[in-house]
Design an enzyme around this catalytic site. Structure first.
Site, PDB file in Angstrom:
ATOM      1  CE  LYS A  78      -3.892   1.973   2.642  1.00 52.07           C
ATOM      2  NZ  LYS A  78      -4.748   1.800   3.832  1.00 52.07           N
ATOM      3  CB  SER A 153      -8.097   3.559   2.760  1.00 52.00           C
ATOM      4  OG  SER A 153      -7.250   3.011   3.747  1.00 52.00           O
ATOM      5  CB  SER A 177      -8.248   0.741   5.686  1.00 51.65           C
ATOM      6  OG  SER A 177      -9.015   1.900   5.520  1.00 51.65           O
TER       7      SER A 177
HETATM    8  N1  GLN Z   1     -13.158   4.059   6.337  1.00 52.41           N
HETATM    9  C1  GLN Z   1     -12.516   4.559   7.498  1.00 52.41           C
HETATM   10  C2  GLN Z   1     -12.120   5.994   7.299  1.00 52.41           C
HETATM   11  O1  GLN Z   1     -12.469   6.530   6.323  1.00 52.41           O
HETATM   12  C3  GLN Z   1     -11.334   3.699   7.849  1.00 52.41           C
HETATM   13  C4  GLN Z   1     -10.142   3.992   7.051  1.00 52.41           C
HETATM   14  C5  GLN Z   1      -8.962   3.194   7.449  1.00 52.41           C
HETATM   15  O2  GLN Z   1      -9.072   2.175   8.120  1.00 52.41           O
HETATM   16  N2  GLN Z   1      -7.805   3.693   7.068  1.00 52.41           N
HETATM   17  O3  GLN Z   1     -11.478   6.591   8.103  1.00 52.41           O
END
Ligand code: GLN
Length: 486
Positions: A78, A153, A177
């Site tokens: 990532k 994400s 994410s």
């Molecule tokens: N969807 C969550 C957010 O927008 C989690 C994102 C993540 O785990 N990086 O913050």
């Protein structure tokens, strides 16, 4: 089976017996990226040259009789984990040209183990989002249906693994994410216990919640990757000096005596899709048939998880992202001749709308006069959420529930409605707030052929139990073996 379709474990067996070379394997994976990534858009950087060099070195290592489980195995990363000499953008315009001068601890460990890094994967900008649509650089399609989101994400990581463009990937999970994109793309995703894996070199989003973990084609591979990246790191003050067991040793233990907790609040969740509910219920029944015992548990404060998370995460983000000012890293708006307007222009051009929204919310919640009402209050409720889990784990070993309320939605469906997007994180946020490990494994498909994930949460530092339950379940199903037609 084609080489790029292999799992890490299967590739390792062939490499070890010298039936294939890492160079062949890496070439096959790079060719696969060349063939399908135009359609998917998972990679932000393909590191062809350095990957082939690393593969060559891995082959030499193997010839010298040194073949660890990840030696010679092509992996994707990532794009918010620092890789020395390899661009690391966080999918943000503000870091578009950032080339880290050092490796994150997890990358150093992967390299020491002889792994091959094929490239950097798309994500929501600074990991803020649930669909990868917040990437400032490109959109990623779900390999099962290119008109749908891959989740987020870590959407690039999940899509790349699902489409066989790497054998496994690293993602990061602040509120779901890793688990949510894994569920939407039909792969296995693990968020380890907070403190299990070093965050040194992980670009910070919300430091008290962030954790790095693997996305893989099956449970065995997940254990192999965690074995390599876990462990105490003096460079990360929140990494915990606890023993790292060999996680693969637990896979084949049977489930007799294991207690699985089903939280009563979760099935009543508004917006839970019928197909998801049914697939998760079937999975629970299968796990019971394997010898586990079902117990009812209650997590009464989970209804506040979304509100708590969406105060705490933006607060920490607003502080962490203050460092991107156009001076120290990345892109600067050079048209300005005065300091304040240079900051303002750099930050308003460099950050996308969701990141700006969170910086504004976080700055507001942390400001004098509001701190106690928002950040202080959210931190108190966070403690109650932790205590819920503590008492639930007095009667069970693992908690089972959905990962996401629906299968992958259409690209564009929720972009204009941040609140609906935030609500889709309802099942994943609490594990981060409590710091416990969580895992997503494939447990079915919707009528439209979209993957559905089962979530398992465990006690602090007991990833072994998650692997054990997940492996026993996976063995009886073939969901993880199905491939998208791409
Ligand atoms: N969807 C969550 C957010 O927008 C989690 C994102 C993540 O785990 N990086 O913050």
């Amino acid at each position: 089976m084609k080489l790029h379709e292999l799992t890490i474990h299967a590739a390792h067996q062939l490499l070890r017996r010298k039936e294939i070379s890492s160079q062949e394997l890496t070439r096959a994976v790079l060719d696969r990226v060349g063939a399908v990534d135009d359609k998917i858009g998972a990679f932000l950087t393909v590191a062809e040259e350095s990957a082939l060099q690393q593969a060559k070195r891995a082959d030499e290592q193997i010839n010298n009789g040194q073949c660890l489980p990840l030696t010679g195995v092509p992996l994707g990363i990532k794009d918010l984990i620092c890789t020395q000499g390899l661009r690391t953008t966080c999918a943000s315009r503000i870091l578009e040209n950032f080339v880290p001068p050092y490796d994150a601890t997890v990358i150093r460990k992967l390299k020491q183990a002889g792994a091959v890094i094929v490239g950097k994967l798309n994500m929501d900008e600074f990991a803020m989002g649930s669909s990868t649509e917040n990437s400032g650089l490109q959109i990623t399609g779900n390999p099962w249906d290119l008109t749908r989101i891959p989740g987020g994400s870590s959407g690039g990581s999940a899509a790349a693994v699902a489409a066989d463009m790497c054998m496994g990937a690293l993602g990061s999970d602040t509120g779901g994410s890793i688990r949510q994109p894994a569920a939407h793309c039909g792969v296995v995703g693990l968020k380890p216990t907070y403190g299990r894996v070093s965050r040194f070199g992980l670009v910070a989003f919300a430091s008290s919640l962030d954790q790095i973990g693997p996305l893989t084609k099956n449970v065995t591979d997940s254990a192999l990757m965690l074995n390599t990246i876990a462990g105490h790191d003096p460079a990360d003050s929140t990494s915990v000096p606890v023993e790292v067991p060999d996680f693969s040793a637990f896979l084949t233990n049977g489930l007799e005596g294991t207690k699985i907790g089903i939280p009563k609040e979760f099935s009543a969740t508004e917006g839970l899709d019928d197909e998801v509910r049914a697939a998760v219920e079937r999975a629970v029944e299968v796990i019971e048939d394997l010898g586990a015992q079902r117990v009812k548990v209650s997590l009464p404060h989970t209804e506040y998880a979304v509100a708590v998370y969406y105060v705490i995460a933006p607060c920490e983000a607003s502080s962490n992202l203050a460092r991107y000012d156009g001076i120290k890293y990345g892109v600067r708006d050079r048209a300005q001749d005065e300091l304040m307007s240079m900051y303002r222009r750099t930050r308003s051009k460099g950050f996308g709308p969701e990141v700006q929204r969170r910086i504004i919310i976080g700055t507001y919640c942390l400001s004098a006069g509001y701190y106690d009402a928002y950040y202080g209050k959210a931190s108190q409720v966070r403690t109650l959420i932790m205590e819920d889990f503590k008492s639930a784990f007095e009667t069970c070993d693992v908690i089972l529930c959905p990962v996401a309320p629906t299968p992958a939605f259409k690209i564009g469906e929720k972009v204009d409605d941040p609140l609906t997007m935030y609500l889709s994180d309802i099942f994943t946020l609490s594990a981060n707030l409590a710091g416990i490990p969580g895992m997503s494994i494939p447990c079915g498909f919707s009528a439209d052929g979209l993957p559905i994930g089962l979530q398992m949460m465990g006690k602090h530092f007991n990833e072994a139990k998650l692997f054990q339950v997940a492996y026993n379940y996976e063995r009886t199903t073939d969901f993880h073996m199905q491939k998208p037609k791409i």
